[in-house]
Design an enzyme around this catalytic site. Sequence first.
Site, short mmCIF file in Angstrom:
data_model
loop_
_atom_site.label_atom_id
_atom_site.label_comp_id
_atom_site.label_asym_id
_atom_site.label_seq_id
_atom_site.Cartn_x
_atom_site.Cartn_y
_atom_site.Cartn_z
N SER A 7 2.99 24.45 -17.79
CA SER A 7 2.55 25.46 -17.03
C SER A 7 2.00 26.63 -18.10
O SER A 7 2.75 27.29 -18.85
CB SER A 7 3.58 26.38 -16.19
OG SER A 7 3.07 27.54 -15.58
N HIS A 32 -1.14 22.67 -15.86
CA HIS A 32 -0.88 22.97 -14.54
C HIS A 32 -1.30 24.62 -14.81
O HIS A 32 -0.84 25.43 -15.81
CB HIS A 32 0.68 23.33 -14.25
CG HIS A 32 0.71 24.05 -12.92
ND1 HIS A 32 0.59 23.04 -11.86
CD2 HIS A 32 1.10 25.03 -12.64
CE1 HIS A 32 1.08 24.04 -10.70
NE2 HIS A 32 1.27 25.19 -11.26
N ASP A 34 -1.93 28.40 -13.15
CA ASP A 34 -1.53 29.14 -11.84
C ASP A 34 -2.70 30.20 -11.70
O ASP A 34 -2.94 30.90 -12.69
CB ASP A 34 0.06 29.72 -12.02
CG ASP A 34 0.87 28.85 -11.80
OD1 ASP A 34 0.91 28.18 -11.04
OD2 ASP A 34 1.75 28.59 -12.83
N MET A 36 -3.47 33.47 -9.48
CA MET A 36 -2.88 34.48 -8.58
C MET A 36 -3.79 35.54 -8.47
O MET A 36 -4.32 36.14 -9.39
CB MET A 36 -1.67 34.94 -9.21
CG MET A 36 -0.81 33.89 -9.75
SD MET A 36 0.94 34.55 -10.26
CE MET A 36 1.76 33.20 -10.97
N HIS A 65 -3.46 25.49 -9.50
CA HIS A 65 -2.51 25.94 -8.39
C HIS A 65 -3.32 27.09 -7.73
O HIS A 65 -3.02 28.17 -8.62
CB HIS A 65 -1.11 25.78 -8.89
CG HIS A 65 -0.06 26.35 -8.09
ND1 HIS A 65 0.97 26.64 -8.13
CD2 HIS A 65 -0.27 26.54 -6.66
CE1 HIS A 65 1.93 27.07 -7.31
NE2 HIS A 65 0.92 27.03 -6.09
N MET A 67 -2.63 30.22 -5.97
CA MET A 67 -1.75 31.09 -5.25
C MET A 67 -2.57 32.48 -4.91
O MET A 67 -2.40 33.58 -5.37
CB MET A 67 -0.78 31.69 -6.11
CG MET A 67 0.12 30.50 -6.47
SD MET A 67 1.57 31.21 -7.56
CE MET A 67 1.97 29.80 -8.57
N MET A 136 7.68 24.50 -4.35
CA MET A 136 7.88 25.81 -5.18
C MET A 136 9.65 25.75 -5.08
O MET A 136 10.21 26.15 -4.15
CB MET A 136 7.37 26.97 -4.64
CG MET A 136 5.81 26.98 -4.82
SD MET A 136 5.10 27.00 -6.39
CE MET A 136 5.84 28.19 -7.38
N ASP A 174 7.99 22.99 -9.32
CA ASP A 174 7.34 24.10 -9.97
C ASP A 174 8.46 25.26 -9.83
O ASP A 174 8.38 25.87 -8.66
CB ASP A 174 5.98 24.28 -9.41
CG ASP A 174 5.21 25.71 -10.45
OD1 ASP A 174 5.84 25.81 -11.27
OD2 ASP A 174 4.16 25.83 -10.09
#
Length: 231
Positions: A7, A32, A34, A36, A65, A67, A136, A174
């Site tokens: 991550s 990975h 993220d 956001m 990912h 979010m 999650m 995750d």
Amino acid sequence: MTLIGPSLMCADMGVLKETVIRLDQAGVDFFHLDVMDGSFVPNFTMGPDLIKSIKPYTNKPFDVHLMVKNPEIHLDTFIDVGADMISVHAEATEHLQRTLQTIRNNGLKAGVALNPSSPIEELKYVLDVVDYVTVMTVNPGFAGQKFIPLMYKKVKDLKRMIDSEGYNIDIQVDGNIGYETIPGVLENGANMLVCGTSSLFKPEITFEEAVTKLKEFITSQKENQFEANLK
């Protein structure tokens, strides 16, 4: 096969390029990332320019990912900067099937992410356009949170549902995926591990040592499970 994906929100952003190169050479399976928006989750991370800047330094898949609210309006942006896989939250879009189909139509793997309290039934009528599900195991937004124990059962129930419907869908976990939680998620059916501060990003050991140690641990857990199944 169990896949390991660091991550990158847990990485030192000042040496991100070097981190990606070292983790790639150490043998991770995917990265990975993220994204956001400060609205769907209470944090901001990793925009498209950052992702584009590190893409040339590895051939490993980029798992983006999202979010974010209304992820469908951002798909083209992240496809253009090199995403190979995109997961969207079932809770964040009104048109989940259409969004997943759009991802697939662009030649990427499509994933659905589920917050801890979201039921797996959210997936029942989109399984035919899903390549992986991200469970999650903490509430999304920040690294370093504690694993929610009921997520073991959620992974198990999800695996049972996928198998009963006859689909070949990966299960990604995750959130606080480390040496205490990996045995349980593997036993219950997960095969993609998003690894952060609990296993890979540890100041006392190098990335190379961390990846080697993690792979050896996963192999030992699989052997233990195999032996237990024989009894």
